[in-house]
Design an enzyme around this catalytic site. Structure first.
Site, mmCIF file in Angstrom:
data_model
loop_
_atom_site.group_PDB
_atom_site.id
_atom_site.type_symbol
_atom_site.label_atom_id
_atom_site.label_comp_id
_atom_site.label_asym_id
_atom_site.label_seq_id
_atom_site.Cartn_x
_atom_site.Cartn_y
_atom_site.Cartn_z
ATOM 1 N N HIS A 1 0.811 -1.218 0.000
ATOM 2 C CA HIS A 1 0.000 0.000 0.000
ATOM 3 C C HIS A 1 0.844 1.267 0.000
ATOM 4 O O HIS A 1 0.326 2.351 -0.272
ATOM 5 C CB HIS A 1 -0.942 0.000 1.205
ATOM 6 C CG HIS A 1 -2.026 -1.023 1.124
ATOM 7 N ND1 HIS A 1 -3.318 -0.722 0.748
ATOM 8 C CD2 HIS A 1 -2.014 -2.360 1.371
ATOM 9 C CE1 HIS A 1 -4.060 -1.819 0.784
ATOM 10 N NE2 HIS A 1 -3.293 -2.829 1.149
ATOM 11 N N ASP B 1 3.730 9.476 -1.230
ATOM 12 C CA ASP B 1 2.585 8.694 -0.764
ATOM 13 C C ASP B 1 2.311 7.578 -1.755
ATOM 14 O O ASP B 1 2.425 7.779 -2.974
ATOM 15 C CB ASP B 1 1.338 9.582 -0.644
ATOM 16 C CG ASP B 1 0.527 9.297 0.605
ATOM 17 O OD1 ASP B 1 0.595 8.158 1.095
ATOM 18 O OD2 ASP B 1 -0.151 10.211 1.095
#
Length: 477
Positions: free
Chosen positions: A158, A366
């Site tokens: 992730h 991110d």
């Protein structure tokens, strides 16, 4: 259809007492588990000094079995606070300066993964499909293989995967890559992350691409792919529309006194670019005097991992910076920054997204950033806001209607805020429509379906991966 077995560090166990729905990931995985039947195993969040955590805690919900295990205090300190969050997290977010490697913590990380494997194996059936999530559990497939598990096992990362020069700074990078090779499918958020993984294999001489997503490394053939995670777009849009009538949202709207709202929502983390964002907002105000007193910036930043020293220091720094800007620019009837260092209920948050003229999502790095997608989904299509998005967030690979910024460029980000605030309605609507159409098509259910289809595809075709002695053939060249 085979059962699905999901393993993650934490498990979002259904709580009927909470009115707010779970996030998109939990919704999608629960739907997949409900369809197939299966197990979701992970850490309970509880720990003790006991060297024996005791039996699994089992909760049955329809045809889903939630299995939670406690950890010891030592496990939590070494596996979670130690190697996972003080080595893997900073390195994967390109912060070598914050990585604090210790052999004890590394040993604890692998030990806890072995412990998870030992807890899982007795629950498995031969045809189960196993899906492991995120950086906490990279070695899990390797441990399962050593215990004789031959099931299809997929892994999804992730967070970002850095390029070789950054990844190789980790003392145990080869062990981490070797562990990934034991999966049948390794999924990443973006094509850049996948390219970094393949590049690391080839750069180190421990693997290669065989084409069409197939990879060879450490005497294994497996697959790699990129699967950008989505949100429950349509459901969240309806949720945000209803949330606009929430009493707290109405009070927030009234308190703005018709000032445009800029919103940032981030967990307190050094990867989120909070200090640079506040600097950019201050520059925006100073360079656009007509907006002084006529705009409000709300930053919602819940505390995170306060047991880790870097996060405790970050909390002080951001609070002091927001206070400095408010002291320097504020007036008796205007506070430039409303800074909240706690969580906001999801219905309220969705309503605040919908109120905001600008969504400010500017992480330094991110994996994806679902706040960017939630902000777009929450907008009123007749009067949508503008997304200002870091080009270093995975979402930038999809959100073509956003104003992309370099968060290291304070002046550039300030200019983007000004452009967003002043953007004409027609342009705002066109940009929003482009992004919303994409999010509706590429929602979290499609992400889940695409990954599981690719994980099971070869098995259905009778093409189970075969070992490849890549290391030996490479050495013979």
């Amino acid at each position: 259809m085979s059962r699905l077995v999901v393993i993650s560090n934490r498990v979002p166990v259904p709580d009927k007492k909470k009115a707010a729905p779970a996030g998109g990931l939990a919704v999608a995985l629960r739907a997949a588990l409900s369809e197939r039947g299966g197990i979701w195993l992970g850490w309970s969040g509880n720990s003790s000094g006991d060297e024996n955590p005791g039996d699994l805690s089992i909760l049955e919900d329809g045809n889903i079995t939630y299995a939670l295990t406690d950890l010891t205090d030592r496990d939590v300190e070494e596996y979670y606070h130690g190697f996972a969050n003080r080595v893997l997290w900073p390195i994967c977010h390109y912060r070598l300066d914050l990585a604090d490697y210790g052999r004890k913590e590394m040993t604890g990380y692998f030990r806890v993964n072995r412990f998870f494997a030992e807890r899982l194996v007795p629950m498995l059936k031969p045809d189960d499909t196993i899906w492991v999530h995120d950086y906490h559990l990279i070695p899990l497939a390797s441990e399962l293989r050593q215990m004789g598990v031959k099931n299809r096992i997929g892994f999804f990362l992730h967070i970002p995967l850095p390029p070789a020069d950054v990844l190789f700074a980790m003392p145990v990078h080869e062990e981490i890559i070797r562990a990934l090779a034991h999966y049948d499918l390794v999924g990443f958020q973006t094509d850049h992350d996948l390219a970094n993984f393949v590049g690391a294999l080839e750069r180190e001489g421990i693997g290669r691409s065989l084409g069409n997503g197939r990879l060879a490394s450490f005497e294994r053939r497996f697959r790699g792919g990129h699967y950008p995670i989505g949100i429950e777009t349509a459901a969240f849009a309806g949720f945000a529309e209803r949330a606009a009538h929430n009493s707290m949202v109405r009070r927030a709207r009234d308190s703005m006194a018709d000032r445009p709202l800029i919103i940032g929502v981030d967990r307190l983390d050094y990867s989120k670019g909070l200090t640079q964002r506040i600097d950019a907002y201050e520059r925006f105000i100073l360079e656009n005097p007509r907006h002084q007193g006529n705009v409000t910036y709300l930053q919602v930043t819940p505390k995170s991992r306060s047991e880790v020293p870097e996060y405790e220091a970050m909390q002080r720094t951001v609070a002091e910076q927001a206070g400095r800007v408010n002291g320097a620019l504020g007036t008796v009837d205007w506070v430039p920054i409303r800074y909240m260092n706690r969580s906001v209920a999801r219905p309220v948050l969705a309503g605040l997204y919908r109120l905001a003229r600008v969504g400010l999502v500017t992480p330094m790095r991110d994996g994806m950033n679902l706040v960017a997608k939630e902000y777009v989904a929450a907008q009123d299509g007749e009067n949508p806001g503008v997304l200002v998005l870091s080009r270093f967030a995975g979402a930038a690979r999809e959100m073509s209607g956003a104003l992309l910024v370099n968060p290291y460029d304070i002046e550039g980000t300030a200019n983007a805020i000004a452009r967003a605030i002043d953007m004409p309605l027609d342009e705002r609507k066109a940009r929003w429509r482009q992004m919303m159409d994409h999010l509706l098509e590429h929602d979290v259910t499609r992400w889940c379906d695409d990954f599981l289809r690719d994980l099971t595809e070869e098995e259905q075709a009778g093409d189970h991966p075969e070992p490849v002695n890549w290391l030996r053939s490479h050495a013979q060249r």
